[in-house]
Design a protein around this motif. Structure first.
Motif, PDB file in Angstrom:
ATOM      1  N   PHE A  99       0.817  -1.222   0.000  1.00 10.28           N
ATOM      2  CA  PHE A  99       0.000   0.000   0.000  1.00 10.28           C
ATOM      3  C   PHE A  99       0.847   1.267   0.000  1.00 10.28           C
ATOM      4  O   PHE A  99       0.436   2.286  -0.544  1.00 10.28           O
ATOM      5  CB  PHE A  99      -0.983  -0.023   1.166  1.00 10.28           C
ATOM      6  CG  PHE A  99      -2.156  -0.931   0.915  1.00 10.28           C
ATOM      7  CD1 PHE A  99      -3.205  -0.520   0.113  1.00 10.28           C
ATOM      8  CD2 PHE A  99      -2.177  -2.220   1.432  1.00 10.28           C
ATOM      9  CE1 PHE A  99      -4.280  -1.351  -0.146  1.00 10.28           C
ATOM     10  CE2 PHE A  99      -3.248  -3.068   1.179  1.00 10.28           C
ATOM     11  CZ  PHE A  99      -4.303  -2.630   0.381  1.00 10.28           C
ATOM     12  N   PHE A 100       2.025   1.210   0.595  1.00 10.25           N
ATOM     13  CA  PHE A 100       2.931   2.368   0.482  1.00 10.25           C
ATOM     14  C   PHE A 100       3.330   2.560  -0.982  1.00 10.25           C
ATOM     15  O   PHE A 100       3.438   3.690  -1.467  1.00 10.25           O
ATOM     16  CB  PHE A 100       4.175   2.169   1.352  1.00 10.25           C
ATOM     17  CG  PHE A 100       3.992   2.595   2.789  1.00 10.25           C
ATOM     18  CD1 PHE A 100       3.783   3.925   3.109  1.00 10.25           C
ATOM     19  CD2 PHE A 100       4.040   1.663   3.820  1.00 10.25           C
ATOM     20  CE1 PHE A 100       3.611   4.336   4.430  1.00 10.25           C
ATOM     21  CE2 PHE A 100       3.863   2.053   5.142  1.00 10.25           C
ATOM     22  CZ  PHE A 100       3.644   3.400   5.451  1.00 10.25           C
ATOM     23  N   LYS A 101       3.534   1.455  -1.691  1.00  4.62           N
ATOM     24  CA  LYS A 101       3.879   1.562  -3.109  1.00  4.62           C
ATOM     25  C   LYS A 101       2.699   2.086  -3.915  1.00  4.62           C
ATOM     26  O   LYS A 101       2.876   2.875  -4.848  1.00  4.62           O
ATOM     27  CB  LYS A 101       4.343   0.218  -3.665  1.00  4.62           C
ATOM     28  CG  LYS A 101       4.675   0.279  -5.152  1.00  4.62           C
ATOM     29  CD  LYS A 101       5.695  -0.721  -5.590  1.00  4.62           C
ATOM     30  CE  LYS A 101       6.110  -0.506  -7.029  1.00  4.62           C
ATOM     31  NZ  LYS A 101       7.239  -1.330  -7.436  1.00  4.62           N
ATOM     32  N   VAL A 102       1.502   1.641  -3.562  1.00  2.00           N
ATOM     33  CA  VAL A 102       0.297   2.157  -4.230  1.00  2.00           C
ATOM     34  C   VAL A 102       0.257   3.683  -4.151  1.00  2.00           C
ATOM     35  O   VAL A 102      -0.058   4.366  -5.130  1.00  2.00           O
ATOM     36  CB  VAL A 102      -0.971   1.537  -3.591  1.00  2.00           C
ATOM     37  CG1 VAL A 102      -2.227   2.308  -4.019  1.00  2.00           C
ATOM     38  CG2 VAL A 102      -1.098   0.068  -3.971  1.00  2.00           C
ATOM     39  N   LEU A 103       0.594   4.220  -3.001  1.00  2.07           N
ATOM     40  CA  LEU A 103       0.603   5.680  -2.836  1.00  2.07           C
ATOM     41  C   LEU A 103       1.577   6.353  -3.793  1.00  2.07           C
ATOM     42  O   LEU A 103       1.321   7.460  -4.275  1.00  2.07           O
ATOM     43  CB  LEU A 103       0.950   6.049  -1.388  1.00  2.07           C
ATOM     44  CG  LEU A 103      -0.200   5.959  -0.390  1.00  2.07           C
ATOM     45  CD1 LEU A 103       0.335   6.088   1.033  1.00  2.07           C
ATOM     46  CD2 LEU A 103      -1.255   7.024  -0.669  1.00  2.07           C
ATOM     47  N   ASN A 104       2.686   5.695  -4.072  1.00  2.00           N
ATOM     48  CA  ASN A 104       3.665   6.266  -5.004  1.00  2.00           C
ATOM     49  C   ASN A 104       3.131   6.323  -6.431  1.00  2.00           C
ATOM     50  O   ASN A 104       3.647   7.070  -7.260  1.00  2.00           O
ATOM     51  CB  ASN A 104       4.965   5.451  -4.975  1.00  2.00           C
ATOM     52  CG  ASN A 104       5.720   5.597  -3.673  1.00  2.00           C
ATOM     53  OD1 ASN A 104       5.562   6.588  -2.957  1.00  2.00           O
ATOM     54  ND2 ASN A 104       6.532   4.609  -3.336  1.00  2.00           N
ATOM     55  N   TYR A 105       2.113   5.500  -6.707  1.00  2.00           N
ATOM     56  CA  TYR A 105       1.516   5.457  -8.047  1.00  2.00           C
ATOM     57  C   TYR A 105       0.044   5.867  -7.999  1.00  2.00           C
ATOM     58  O   TYR A 105      -0.769   5.396  -8.780  1.00  2.00           O
ATOM     59  CB  TYR A 105       1.641   4.047  -8.634  1.00  2.00           C
ATOM     60  CG  TYR A 105       3.042   3.684  -9.067  1.00  2.00           C
ATOM     61  CD1 TYR A 105       3.476   3.923 -10.365  1.00  2.00           C
ATOM     62  CD2 TYR A 105       3.943   3.115  -8.170  1.00  2.00           C
ATOM     63  CE1 TYR A 105       4.755   3.592 -10.770  1.00  2.00           C
ATOM     64  CE2 TYR A 105       5.238   2.786  -8.562  1.00  2.00           C
ATOM     65  CZ  TYR A 105       5.632   3.022  -9.861  1.00  2.00           C
ATOM     66  OH  TYR A 105       6.912   2.696 -10.255  1.00  2.00           O
ATOM     67  N   LYS A 106      -0.274   6.769  -7.076  1.00  2.33           N
ATOM     68  CA  LYS A 106      -1.685   7.110  -6.842  1.00  2.33           C
ATOM     69  C   LYS A 106      -2.376   7.744  -8.036  1.00  2.33           C
ATOM     70  O   LYS A 106      -3.604   7.723  -8.130  1.00  2.33           O
ATOM     71  CB  LYS A 106      -1.810   8.033  -5.621  1.00  2.33           C
ATOM     72  CG  LYS A 106      -1.065   9.355  -5.722  1.00  2.33           C
ATOM     73  CD  LYS A 106      -1.176  10.121  -4.418  1.00  2.33           C
ATOM     74  CE  LYS A 106      -0.407  11.430  -4.467  1.00  2.33           C
ATOM     75  NZ  LYS A 106       1.058  11.212  -4.557  1.00  2.33           N
ATOM     76  N   GLU A 107      -1.622   8.328  -8.972  1.00  3.00           N
ATOM     77  CA  GLU A 107      -2.258   8.909 -10.154  1.00  3.00           C
ATOM     78  C   GLU A 107      -2.621   7.842 -11.174  1.00  3.00           C
ATOM     79  O   GLU A 107      -3.426   8.088 -12.075  1.00  3.00           O
ATOM     80  CB  GLU A 107      -1.341   9.960 -10.796  1.00  3.00           C
ATOM     81  CG  GLU A 107      -0.983  11.115  -9.869  1.00  3.00           C
ATOM     82  CD  GLU A 107      -2.191  11.737  -9.180  1.00  3.00           C
ATOM     83  OE1 GLU A 107      -3.266  11.821  -9.816  1.00  3.00           O
ATOM     84  OE2 GLU A 107      -2.083  12.111  -7.996  1.00  3.00           O
ATOM     85  N   GLN A 108      -2.046   6.662 -11.054  1.00  5.46           N
ATOM     86  CA  GLN A 108      -2.344   5.574 -11.985  1.00  5.46           C
ATOM     87  C   GLN A 108      -3.222   4.489 -11.369  1.00  5.46           C
ATOM     88  O   GLN A 108      -4.092   3.938 -12.043  1.00  5.46           O
ATOM     89  CB  GLN A 108      -1.046   4.927 -12.489  1.00  5.46           C
ATOM     90  CG  GLN A 108      -0.275   5.764 -13.500  1.00  5.46           C
ATOM     91  CD  GLN A 108       0.923   4.994 -14.037  1.00  5.46           C
ATOM     92  OE1 GLN A 108       2.010   5.051 -13.482  1.00  5.46           O
ATOM     93  NE2 GLN A 108       0.713   4.259 -15.113  1.00  5.46           N
TER      94      GLN A 108
END
Length: 258
Positions: A116-125
């Motif tokens: 989920f931390f990684k998801v935040l890094n790609y939150k625009e996608q």
């Protein structure tokens, strides 16, 4: 076809209940019109089977276990070019997806928070995630202010995503059975495009605020050498778990501007 043996060091617990697998896949809503879906850790493909029946999606799978990769290549020849071998946490997702996409999976317990931390890094996608994880973590991510489970990742995710706890899954439907129950959650990108503070400043203040969650913000943020005007604000007498996402945004702006 030989079965894949679950590996403890990878945190693998293979789901063997087809009705639950279908319920998880049905959690995908197609929010914002995405067509690409990435499944993390498909193992032997219990979710994959149902995902492939959803013809509106183009499915990709990410798998770190070499034995599973070989199994998947044989079982799903139609996925051959869409099987991404490697550690999801290290994957450059922009290499595989240009636009928006969703993530789904029975997430390994030992890396679920990192996912989920990684998801935040790609939150625009990444506009939607449906994931099964340890119930305790699932409750933590979806908890709101005033709840003892509410924490750093709850706030960071809820700044950009709407969170839902969908259902609980018992231990006996896995091989091997985990020692705890699992929870399935869905998160969907909200309407926030920007914040009046930087993501890095926001993350820094949230993390520091929860570093001593039993203390008031006045004490938890002591190391930041706050100005007298900030310390005089009534919010400083609260504890981190009492603050909403908007409160944390306002707090960050107040500290940064001083």
């Amino acid at each position: 076809m030989k079965s894949v043996k679950p590996k403890k060091f990878l945190g693998q617990h293979f789901l063997n209940d087809l009705s639950i697998a279908k319920d998880i896949v049905d959690g995908l809503s197609g929010y914002k019109g995405y067509t690409n879906v990435l499944e993390i850790g498909p193992g032997m493909g219990v979710l994959t089977d149902f995902l492939l029946q959803e013809k509106k999606y183009s499915l990709f799978v990410s798998e770190i276990d070499k034995e599973s990769v070989q199994y998947l290549k044989i079982k799903y020849p139609e996925l051959h070019n869409n099987i991404i071998e490697g550690d999801f946490l290290r994957l450059p997702l922009e290499k595989y997806f240009e636009g928006q996409f969703a993530i789904i999976g029975n997430f390994p317990y030992n890396i679920s928070s990192q996912i989920f931390f990684k998801v935040l890094n790609y939150k625009e996608q990444i506009v939607e995630v449906v994931g099964m994880l340890q119930k305790e973590v699932a409750k933590r991510l979806t908890s709101g202010p005033g709840n003892k489970d509410y924490g750093i990742l709850s706030v960071l995710l809820q700044a950009y995503y709407d969170m839902e706890y969908l259902f609980t899954v018992d231990e006996h439907v896995f091989n091997p059975p985990p020692k705890v129950k699992s929870g399935v959650i869905r998160i969907r990108r909200n309407q926030r495009t920007t914040m009046p503070c930087s993501d890095e400043d926001f993350k820094k203040i949230v993390k520091q605020s929860f570093s001593s969650r039993r203390k008031t913000l006045r004490n938890a943020l002591k190391s930041l050498n706050l100005t007298e005007s900030v310390l005089a604000n009534p919010i400083m007498e609260k504890r981190a778990e009492q603050l909403s996402v908007e409160d944390f945004i306002n707090l960050t702006c107040m500290i940064i501007k001083e």
